[in-house]
Design a protein around this motif. Structure first.
Motif, PDB file in Angstrom:
ATOM      1  N   ASN A 238       0.796  -1.231   0.000  1.00 33.00           N
ATOM      2  CA  ASN A 238       0.000   0.000   0.000  1.00 33.00           C
ATOM      3  C   ASN A 238       0.831   1.285   0.000  1.00 33.00           C
ATOM      4  N   SER A 239       2.056   1.200  -0.432  1.00 29.45           N
ATOM      5  CA  SER A 239       2.903   2.399  -0.552  1.00 29.45           C
ATOM      6  C   SER A 239       3.693   2.290  -1.848  1.00 29.45           C
ATOM      7  N   VAL A 240       4.461   3.325  -2.146  1.00 30.25           N
ATOM      8  CA  VAL A 240       5.240   3.342  -3.380  1.00 30.25           C
ATOM      9  C   VAL A 240       6.707   3.056  -3.083  1.00 30.25           C
ATOM     10  N   ASN A 241       7.255   2.083  -3.823  1.00 28.35           N
ATOM     11  CA  ASN A 241       8.684   1.761  -3.707  1.00 28.35           C
ATOM     12  C   ASN A 241       9.468   2.851  -4.436  1.00 28.35           C
ATOM     13  N   VAL A 242      10.013   3.788  -3.663  1.00 29.83           N
ATOM     14  CA  VAL A 242      10.643   4.965  -4.253  1.00 29.83           C
ATOM     15  C   VAL A 242      11.858   4.594  -5.104  1.00 29.83           C
ATOM     16  N   ASP A 243      12.642   3.627  -4.651  1.00 32.23           N
ATOM     17  CA  ASP A 243      13.839   3.223  -5.392  1.00 32.23           C
ATOM     18  C   ASP A 243      13.471   2.641  -6.755  1.00 32.23           C
ATOM     19  N   TYR A 244      12.433   1.812  -6.765  1.00 25.41           N
ATOM     20  CA  TYR A 244      12.033   1.211  -8.043  1.00 25.41           C
ATOM     21  C   TYR A 244      11.368   2.245  -8.945  1.00 25.41           C
ATOM     22  N   LEU A 245      10.624   3.170  -8.345  1.00 27.67           N
ATOM     23  CA  LEU A 245      10.042   4.263  -9.118  1.00 27.67           C
ATOM     24  C   LEU A 245      11.138   5.095  -9.768  1.00 27.67           C
ATOM     25  N   ASP A 246      12.205   5.346  -9.038  1.00 31.51           N
ATOM     26  CA  ASP A 246      13.333   6.106  -9.578  1.00 31.51           C
ATOM     27  C   ASP A 246      13.948   5.378 -10.768  1.00 31.51           C
ATOM     28  N   ALA A 247      14.050   4.042 -10.663  1.00 28.18           N
ATOM     29  CA  ALA A 247      14.581   3.241 -11.774  1.00 28.18           C
ATOM     30  C   ALA A 247      13.657   3.323 -12.985  1.00 28.18           C
ATOM     31  N   CYS A 248      12.347   3.359 -12.754  1.00 25.88           N
ATOM     32  CA  CYS A 248      11.377   3.469 -13.853  1.00 25.88           C
ATOM     33  C   CYS A 248      11.508   4.818 -14.566  1.00 25.88           C
ATOM     34  N   VAL A 249      11.692   5.884 -13.798  1.00 20.61           N
ATOM     35  CA  VAL A 249      11.870   7.211 -14.393  1.00 20.61           C
ATOM     36  C   VAL A 249      13.141   7.234 -15.244  1.00 20.61           C
ATOM     37  N   LYS A 250      14.204   6.657 -14.721  1.00 22.19           N
ATOM     38  CA  LYS A 250      15.470   6.621 -15.471  1.00 22.19           C
ATOM     39  C   LYS A 250      15.331   5.814 -16.756  1.00 22.19           C
ATOM     40  N   GLU A 251      14.582   4.726 -16.685  1.00 19.41           N
ATOM     41  CA  GLU A 251      14.391   3.904 -17.878  1.00 19.41           C
ATOM     42  C   GLU A 251      13.549   4.641 -18.919  1.00 19.41           C
ATOM     43  N   ALA A 252      12.557   5.397 -18.463  1.00 20.59           N
ATOM     44  CA  ALA A 252      11.753   6.202 -19.388  1.00 20.59           C
ATOM     45  C   ALA A 252      12.606   7.282 -20.044  1.00 20.59           C
ATOM     46  N   LEU A 253      13.524   7.863 -19.276  1.00 20.59           N
ATOM     47  CA  LEU A 253      14.443   8.864 -19.825  1.00 20.59           C
ATOM     48  C   LEU A 253      15.393   8.248 -20.847  1.00 20.59           C
ATOM     49  N   ARG A 254      15.766   6.997 -20.631  1.00 21.67           N
ATOM     50  CA  ARG A 254      16.637   6.309 -21.598  1.00 21.67           C
ATOM     51  C   ARG A 254      15.881   6.011 -22.883  1.00 21.67           C
ATOM     52  N   LEU A 255      14.694   5.450 -22.729  1.00 18.18           N
ATOM     53  CA  LEU A 255      13.940   4.975 -23.886  1.00 18.18           C
ATOM     54  C   LEU A 255      13.288   6.125 -24.658  1.00 18.18           C
ATOM     55  N   TYR A 256      12.927   7.202 -23.940  1.00 23.11           N
ATOM     56  CA  TYR A 256      12.229   8.328 -24.573  1.00 23.11           C
ATOM     57  C   TYR A 256      12.910   9.648 -24.214  1.00 23.11           C
ATOM     58  N   CYS A 257      14.198   9.737 -24.489  1.00 20.16           N
ATOM     59  CA  CYS A 257      14.936  10.954 -24.138  1.00 20.16           C
ATOM     60  C   CYS A 257      14.389  12.135 -24.949  1.00 20.16           C
ATOM     61  N   SER A 258      14.272  13.274 -24.292  1.00 16.05           N
ATOM     62  CA  SER A 258      13.681  14.452 -24.942  1.00 16.05           C
ATOM     63  C   SER A 258      14.579  15.020 -26.027  1.00 16.05           C
ATOM     64  N   TYR A 259      15.904  14.981 -25.779  1.00 11.54           N
ATOM     65  CA  TYR A 259      16.859  15.527 -26.748  1.00 11.54           C
ATOM     66  C   TYR A 259      17.630  14.377 -27.384  1.00 11.54           C
ATOM     67  N   PRO A 260      17.290  14.012 -28.636  1.00 14.29           N
ATOM     68  CA  PRO A 260      17.916  12.842 -29.271  1.00 14.29           C
ATOM     69  C   PRO A 260      19.384  13.045 -29.620  1.00 14.29           C
ATOM     70  N   VAL A 261      19.820  14.307 -29.730  1.00 13.95           N
ATOM     71  CA  VAL A 261      21.237  14.581 -30.018  1.00 13.95           C
ATOM     72  C   VAL A 261      21.718  15.732 -29.149  1.00 13.95           C
ATOM     73  N   ILE A 262      23.036  15.748 -28.907  1.00 12.37           N
ATOM     74  CA  ILE A 262      23.715  16.872 -28.262  1.00 12.37           C
ATOM     75  C   ILE A 262      24.737  17.395 -29.257  1.00 12.37           C
ATOM     76  N   THR A 263      24.753  18.702 -29.477  1.00 11.62           N
ATOM     77  CA  THR A 263      25.718  19.267 -30.424  1.00 11.62           C
ATOM     78  C   THR A 263      26.722  20.158 -29.704  1.00 11.62           C
ATOM     79  N   ARG A 264      27.950  20.164 -30.218  1.00  5.89           N
ATOM     80  CA  ARG A 264      29.008  21.043 -29.738  1.00  5.89           C
ATOM     81  C   ARG A 264      29.824  21.519 -30.940  1.00  5.89           C
ATOM     82  N   LYS A 265      30.386  22.716 -30.814  1.00  2.00           N
ATOM     83  CA  LYS A 265      31.236  23.251 -31.877  1.00  2.00           C
ATOM     84  C   LYS A 265      32.677  23.260 -31.413  1.00  2.00           C
ATOM     85  N   CYS A 266      33.553  22.789 -32.260  1.00  2.45           N
ATOM     86  CA  CYS A 266      34.989  22.808 -31.957  1.00  2.45           C
ATOM     87  C   CYS A 266      35.478  24.258 -32.110  1.00  2.45           C
TER      88      CYS A 266
END
Length: 468
Positions: A318-346
Motif C-alpha cells: 500500500n505504498s510506493v517503492n521509491v527506489d524502483y520508481l526512480d529506476a522506472c523514471v530513469k528507464e523512461a528517460l533512456r527509452l524516450y529521451c527528450s533531446y535525441p542529439v547533443i551538439t558542440r562546436k569545436c
C-alpha cells in the motif's frame, strides 16, 4: 573584353561564376574522405543532409540511421550544407568532448544567441561564452531558492479523475500547477504560464516552418527576426511578473546589471530589461523543463499501463517503492529521451587522442544520445522497457557516458534535480491513487516528431485510470 563577341564574354563570365559557386559549396566535401572516416556522400547545396533538409527524415531518424549503418566505426562524417559535422559513437571521446576537454567544445554552435526573440537570446541553452557563464550562475542561485513542494496542487488536480483520460491533458493541468508553485508560488492565474506554454506547443504550419528554420538554418531564422513566442506581454501579465518573487530574486543576485555590463563591452547586443529577462527565464523553464517533463511522464505512464507487473512492483504494501520508481523514471528517460542529439562546436583545432585525427575550428560534433541509448552494445534488449537495468550490477558495469538524458560535463542540464523531483512526485501521486491500464484508444506505440531541437509526442495518449 577578352573576345570581340559580347555573348562569348558573357558565357565565360557566367561559367566562372558557376565554377566559383560550385567550388564554394563543395569545398569541404572530401573532408572526411581524406581523414579516412566513413561518411555519407554529399550533394551540392544540401551536403549529405538532404534527407533532413527536404523533411524525408527527422533529425533523430537521420542520425540514428547513420549510427546503425556503420556499426564498427567510432565516428561517422556528414556535411551539413557545406560544413563538416562529426557524429561521435565512442563513449570515451564523448567523455573528453563534454567534460575533460570542455574548453575546446564549450559552444553548441546553434548561433541563436543573437536572435531578436527575447526568449532565445537570453536562454541558457543557446548562450555562449561569458553570457553563458553569467546565466548559469544566476540560474543556479534561482534554483537553490526555489519553492519545490507542489504536493497540495497535485492532489487538487487529480481529484475527480476517473475512467478513460487524455494523459497529456491531465498532466498539462498538473504541471501548470507545479510550475506555477515553483516560479510564482501559486500567484499566476494563467496569464503567463499557461498562455506561454500553449504558444510554445502550438503546431500550426507556420510554427512548424519556423521550428524547421531554427533547426536547419538558424542564421536565416535570426536574420529575418523570427520569434517562437510573443515578444510582448499584456499589462496584467507584466504586473504579475513585476510582483513575482522570480523578478525579486533576479534583482537580488544582480544578474541584469552583469548581463548589461557584458553587453556594453560587446557593443553589438541590446541591453536586457528586468521584465525581458524574467520572461525569458519563465520561457526557459517551460521549453527546457515543462515540455520535456510532460513527454517523459506521459511515456512512463504509457509503459506502466502496458506493463502491469512493473506497475504493481512499484506499489508495495500500500505504498510506493521509491527506489524502483526512480529506476522506472530513469528507464523512461533512456527509452524516450527528450533531446535525441547533443551538439558542440569545436572552437579551436583539436587532435583526437589515440586517433591522430585533427578536427579544425568550427567543426560541429554531434552526440547521438537516442541511438546510444538504444544500442545493444550498451543495453541488453535496448527497445524493451526494463527498469531493472538500473538496479542490477549491469548498471555499475556500464560506461557512464552511454546514459545522457541530461547531457554531461559543465553544460549538463542545470535543472536535472528539479526535473527528477517533479517527475517522481507526479508519477508517485498518480500511482498512489490509480491503477493505470490501456484502452482501445491507446496506441500500440508512441509516435514522436522533432520540435525546437527536441522530440515531442505527436498524438494524444488515452489511458484508463481506475481509483484504488
Amino acid at each position: 573584353m577578352f573576345f570581340e563577341s559580347f555573348l562569348l564574354n558573357l558565357a565565360i563570365l557566367a561559367a566562372l561564376i558557376v565554377a566559383l559557386i560550385f567550388d564554394y559549396v563543395t569545398k569541404f566535401f572530401s573532408y572526411w574522405y581524406i581523414r579516412h572516416v566513413p561518411y555519407k556522400i554529399p550533394f551540392p547545396f544540401f551536403g549529405s543532409d538532404y534527407h533532413r533538409v527536404l523533411r524525408f527524415r527527422s533529425t533523430s531518424e537521420e542520425v540514428r540511421n547513420l549510427y546503425t549503418k556503420y556499426p564498427e566505426a567510432n565516428f561517422v562524417g556528414v556535411i551539413k550544407s557545406r560544413i563538416p559535422e562529426l557524429i561521435v559513437k565512442d563513449p570515451e571521446f564523448i567523455k573528453k568532448m563534454l567534460s575533460t576537454d570542455f574548453a575546446n567544445f564549450h559552444c553548441r554552435g546553434i548561433a541563436l544567441d543573437r536572435s531578436r526573440d527575447v526568449c532565445l537570446r537570453n536562454n541558457l541553452f543557446y548562450a555562449e561564452g561569458e553570457k553563458w557563464t553569467l546565466l548559469r550562475e544566476g540560474l543556479e542561485c534561482l534554483l537553490n531558492g526555489m519553492h519545490r513542494e507542489p504536493d497540495v496542487s497535485l492532489h487538487v488536480c487529480l481529484s475527480g479523475t476517473n475512467e478513460v483520460v487524455n494523459v497529456r491533458g491531465l498532466l498539462s493541468e498538473i504541471l501548470d500547477a507545479v510550475f506555477k508553485d515553483c516560479l510564482f508560488e501559486g500567484k499566476d492565474d494563467g496569464l503567463i504560464l499557461k498562455d506561454l506554454r500553449q504558444s510554445i506547443q502550438r503546431r500550426t504550419y507556420l510554427e512548424i516552418f519556423k521550428s524547421y528554420l531554427k533547426e536547419i538554418f538558424p542564421s536565416v531564422y535570426t536574420f529575418f527576426g523570427l520569434t517562437t513566442v510573443p515578444g510582448l506581454l499584456t499589462a496584467k501579465a507584466n504586473k504579475v511578473l513585476k510582483e513575482s518573487n522570480l523578478l525579486t530574486k533576479i534583482r537580488q543576485i544582480g544578474l541584469i546589471d552583469q548581463l548589461n555590463s557584458k553587453n556594453r563591452k560587446a557593443t553589438r547586443t541590446e541591453n536586457v530589461t528586468e521584465l525581458e529577462l524574467t520572461y525569458s527565464m519563465v520561457s526557459l523553464f517551460i521549453t527546457e523543463g515543462y515540455i520535456p517533463c510532460l513527454n517523459v511522464i506521459t511515456s512512463l505512464l504509457f509503459e506502466l499501463a502496458k506493463n502491469l507487473e512493473i506497475q504493481e512492483k512499484i506499489r508495495t504494501h500500500n505504498s510506493v517503492n521509491v527506489d524502483y520508481l526512480d529506476a522506472c523514471v530513469k528507464e523512461a528517460l533512456r527509452l524516450y529521451c527528450s533531446y535525441p542529439v547533443i551538439t558542440r562546436k569545436c572552437v579551436k583545432a583539436y587532435e583526437i587522442p589515440d586517433n591522430k585525427m585533427i578536427l579544425d575550428k568550427n567543426i560541429t560534433i554531434t552526440v547521438p544520445v537516442e541511438a546510444i541509448h538504444k544500442d545493444s552494445k550498451h543495453y541488453k534488449n535496448p527497445c524493451a522497457f526494463n527498469p531493472d537495468r538500473f538496479l542490477e550490477s549491469e548498471n555499475e558495469m556500464r560506461h557512464t557516458f552511454v546514459y545522457l538524458p541530461f547531457g554531461a560535463g559543465p553544460r549538463k542540464c542545470i535543472g536535472e534535480q528539479l526535473a527528477m523531483q517533479i517527475m517522481r512526485k507526479v508519477t508517485k501521486a498518480i500511482l498512489e491513487k490509480y491503477k493505470i491500464e490501456t484502452t482501445e484508444r491507446t496506441p500500440s506505440q508512441l509516435s514522436f516528431e522533432d520540435h525546437n531541437f527536441m522530440k515531442i509526442i505527436k498524438e494524444d495518449v488515452w489511458l484508463k485510470f481506475t481509483p484504488l
